[in-house]
Design a protein around this motif. Sequence first.
Motif, PDB file in Angstrom:
ATOM      1  N   SER A 181      82.159  96.094 -40.961  1.00 37.81           N
ATOM      2  CA  SER A 181      81.474  97.032 -40.065  1.00 37.81           C
ATOM      3  C   SER A 181      80.826  98.139 -40.887  1.00 37.81           C
ATOM      4  O   SER A 181      81.110  98.286 -42.078  1.00 37.81           O
ATOM      5  CB  SER A 181      82.477  97.637 -39.077  1.00 37.81           C
ATOM      6  OG  SER A 181      83.401  98.456 -39.766  1.00 37.81           O
ATOM      7  N   GLU A 182      79.979  98.936 -40.227  1.00 38.80           N
ATOM      8  CA  GLU A 182      79.325 100.063 -40.899  1.00 38.80           C
ATOM      9  C   GLU A 182      80.369 101.084 -41.373  1.00 38.80           C
ATOM     10  O   GLU A 182      80.243 101.648 -42.451  1.00 38.80           O
ATOM     11  CB  GLU A 182      78.316 100.747 -39.966  1.00 38.80           C
ATOM     12  CG  GLU A 182      77.102  99.907 -39.646  1.00 38.80           C
ATOM     13  CD  GLU A 182      76.138  99.756 -40.816  1.00 38.80           C
ATOM     14  OE1 GLU A 182      76.151 100.608 -41.731  1.00 38.80           O
ATOM     15  OE2 GLU A 182      75.393  98.772 -40.823  1.00 38.80           O
ATOM     16  N   ASP A 183      81.393 101.319 -40.551  1.00 37.92           N
ATOM     17  CA  ASP A 183      82.449 102.277 -40.926  1.00 37.92           C
ATOM     18  C   ASP A 183      83.187 101.810 -42.181  1.00 37.92           C
ATOM     19  O   ASP A 183      83.459 102.595 -43.089  1.00 37.92           O
ATOM     20  CB  ASP A 183      83.451 102.457 -39.776  1.00 37.92           C
ATOM     21  CG  ASP A 183      82.831 103.138 -38.569  1.00 37.92           C
ATOM     22  OD1 ASP A 183      81.812 103.831 -38.744  1.00 37.92           O
ATOM     23  OD2 ASP A 183      83.369 102.971 -37.452  1.00 37.92           O
ATOM     24  N   GLU A 184      83.519 100.533 -42.206  1.00 37.99           N
ATOM     25  CA  GLU A 184      84.219  99.987 -43.365  1.00 37.99           C
ATOM     26  C   GLU A 184      83.337 100.069 -44.612  1.00 37.99           C
ATOM     27  O   GLU A 184      83.813 100.361 -45.705  1.00 37.99           O
ATOM     28  CB  GLU A 184      84.620  98.538 -43.098  1.00 37.99           C
ATOM     29  CG  GLU A 184      85.499  97.945 -44.180  1.00 37.99           C
ATOM     30  CD  GLU A 184      85.980  96.549 -43.839  1.00 37.99           C
ATOM     31  OE1 GLU A 184      85.602  95.619 -44.575  1.00 37.99           O
ATOM     32  OE2 GLU A 184      86.733  96.401 -42.859  1.00 37.99           O
ATOM     33  N   VAL A 235      64.234 101.156 -57.749  1.00 34.47           N
ATOM     34  CA  VAL A 235      65.129 100.135 -57.200  1.00 34.47           C
ATOM     35  C   VAL A 235      66.504 100.150 -57.863  1.00 34.47           C
ATOM     36  O   VAL A 235      67.515  99.881 -57.208  1.00 34.47           O
ATOM     37  CB  VAL A 235      64.493  98.732 -57.339  1.00 34.47           C
ATOM     38  CG1 VAL A 235      65.438  97.652 -56.866  1.00 34.47           C
ATOM     39  CG2 VAL A 235      63.197  98.656 -56.572  1.00 34.47           C
ATOM     40  N   ASP A 236      66.580 100.466 -59.155  1.00 37.61           N
ATOM     41  CA  ASP A 236      67.834 100.391 -59.892  1.00 37.61           C
ATOM     42  C   ASP A 236      68.896 101.279 -59.248  1.00 37.61           C
ATOM     43  O   ASP A 236      68.674 102.458 -58.996  1.00 37.61           O
ATOM     44  CB  ASP A 236      67.625 100.789 -61.354  1.00 37.61           C
ATOM     45  CG  ASP A 236      68.773 100.364 -62.240  1.00 37.61           C
ATOM     46  OD1 ASP A 236      69.492  99.430 -61.859  1.00 37.61           O
ATOM     47  OD2 ASP A 236      68.937 100.955 -63.317  1.00 37.61           O
ATOM     48  N   GLY A 237      70.054 100.694 -58.976  1.00 39.06           N
ATOM     49  CA  GLY A 237      71.156 101.447 -58.385  1.00 39.06           C
ATOM     50  C   GLY A 237      71.136 101.491 -56.869  1.00 39.06           C
ATOM     51  O   GLY A 237      72.009 102.110 -56.258  1.00 39.06           O
ATOM     52  N   THR A 238      70.173 100.844 -56.239  1.00 36.44           N
ATOM     53  CA  THR A 238      70.103 100.818 -54.776  1.00 36.44           C
ATOM     54  C   THR A 238      71.361 100.162 -54.221  1.00 36.44           C
ATOM     55  O   THR A 238      71.850  99.181 -54.762  1.00 36.44           O
ATOM     56  CB  THR A 238      68.856 100.028 -54.308  1.00 36.44           C
ATOM     57  OG1 THR A 238      67.702 100.652 -54.830  1.00 36.44           O
ATOM     58  CG2 THR A 238      68.767  99.975 -52.800  1.00 36.44           C
ATOM     59  N   LYS A 239      71.859 100.728 -53.135  1.00 40.53           N
ATOM     60  CA  LYS A 239      73.028 100.148 -52.472  1.00 40.53           C
ATOM     61  C   LYS A 239      72.581  99.608 -51.125  1.00 40.53           C
ATOM     62  O   LYS A 239      71.928 100.313 -50.356  1.00 40.53           O
ATOM     63  CB  LYS A 239      74.122 101.201 -52.272  1.00 40.53           C
ATOM     64  CG  LYS A 239      74.732 101.665 -53.569  1.00 40.53           C
ATOM     65  CD  LYS A 239      75.863 102.627 -53.338  1.00 40.53           C
ATOM     66  CE  LYS A 239      76.451 103.063 -54.678  1.00 40.53           C
ATOM     67  NZ  LYS A 239      77.568 103.982 -54.516  1.00 40.53           N
ATOM     68  N   ILE A 240      72.925  98.349 -50.865  1.00 38.06           N
ATOM     69  CA  ILE A 240      72.599  97.742 -49.580  1.00 38.06           C
ATOM     70  C   ILE A 240      73.893  97.354 -48.879  1.00 38.06           C
ATOM     71  O   ILE A 240      74.877  96.988 -49.522  1.00 38.06           O
ATOM     72  CB  ILE A 240      71.672  96.524 -49.731  1.00 38.06           C
ATOM     73  CG1 ILE A 240      72.303  95.449 -50.613  1.00 38.06           C
ATOM     74  CG2 ILE A 240      70.322  96.927 -50.280  1.00 38.06           C
ATOM     75  CD1 ILE A 240      71.533  94.153 -50.629  1.00 38.06           C
ATOM     76  N   VAL A 241      73.896  97.474 -47.566  1.00 34.92           N
ATOM     77  CA  VAL A 241      75.070  97.153 -46.766  1.00 34.92           C
ATOM     78  C   VAL A 241      74.819  95.830 -46.048  1.00 34.92           C
ATOM     79  O   VAL A 241      73.792  95.656 -45.395  1.00 34.92           O
ATOM     80  CB  VAL A 241      75.370  98.265 -45.740  1.00 34.92           C
ATOM     81  CG1 VAL A 241      76.536  97.879 -44.849  1.00 34.92           C
ATOM     82  CG2 VAL A 241      75.657  99.577 -46.452  1.00 34.92           C
ATOM     83  N   LEU A 242      75.745  94.904 -46.197  1.00 34.57           N
ATOM     84  CA  LEU A 242      75.674  93.614 -45.527  1.00 34.57           C
ATOM     85  C   LEU A 242      76.923  93.455 -44.661  1.00 34.57           C
ATOM     86  O   LEU A 242      78.039  93.471 -45.176  1.00 34.57           O
ATOM     87  CB  LEU A 242      75.598  92.487 -46.554  1.00 34.57           C
ATOM     88  CG  LEU A 242      74.393  92.540 -47.497  1.00 34.57           C
ATOM     89  CD1 LEU A 242      74.577  91.586 -48.659  1.00 34.57           C
ATOM     90  CD2 LEU A 242      73.126  92.217 -46.753  1.00 34.57           C
ATOM     91  N   ILE A 243      76.725  93.338 -43.358  1.00 40.88           N
ATOM     92  CA  ILE A 243      77.843  93.193 -42.421  1.00 40.88           C
ATOM     93  C   ILE A 243      78.101  91.706 -42.204  1.00 40.88           C
ATOM     94  O   ILE A 243      77.193  90.960 -41.831  1.00 40.88           O
ATOM     95  CB  ILE A 243      77.534  93.886 -41.065  1.00 40.88           C
ATOM     96  CG1 ILE A 243      77.151  95.350 -41.287  1.00 40.88           C
ATOM     97  CG2 ILE A 243      78.710  93.749 -40.114  1.00 40.88           C
ATOM     98  CD1 ILE A 243      78.195  96.181 -41.993  1.00 40.88           C
TER      99      ILE A 243
END
Length: 194
Positions: A147-150, A72-80
């Motif tokens: 957005s996903e692109d951003e 889990v350490d260092g996981t990157k999650i994207v929140l729009i």
Amino acid sequence: MDVILLERIEKLGQIGDVVSVKPGFARNFLLPRKKALRATEDNKQRFEEQRAQIEANNLKRKQEAEKIAKKVDGTKIVLIRQASETGMLFGSVSNRDIADGVTAAGFTIDRRQVVLDKPIKTLGLHPVRVALHPEVIVTVTANVAKSEDEAAQQDKLGTAIPRAAAGEEAPDLDKLLEEAAQAQAEASGETPEA
């Protein structure tokens, strides 16, 4: 009110410590979640009888958490999220949002395990602590974007995309990405090809 801690509590103490806390904290948090016992003579005696088993259970849970922590350490999650032109969110990112993002990434965590020191109210990359066990804390990165692109561009830059303030000219994003790639290449000891 004096209580006996049944697990490590950050900024309070270790297993078996008898600490003095405010009655409301004990009544509303520690006792209902079985993190402590009232420090009566009977409970002290019962704790000492069960101390070895409580510490063994804690050690087992800690070892399981350490195995998961490596993944889990260092996981990157994207929140729009929706945000203003200056990068301020309409609302904020909560513990539940972070927990849902980490769960979507393949690791089931509870929202109570997410430790937010302050609410996330801006676009950008934000480090967030996740307590898998009271003694095992990892950091995940919340990439909050419009957005996903951003989000992909912010990930390449390693920081939030600069926003233009009222009356200013917007920064050149291609130039910023090129500078970030050059800085990354210099840090790794390579020279970028022109």
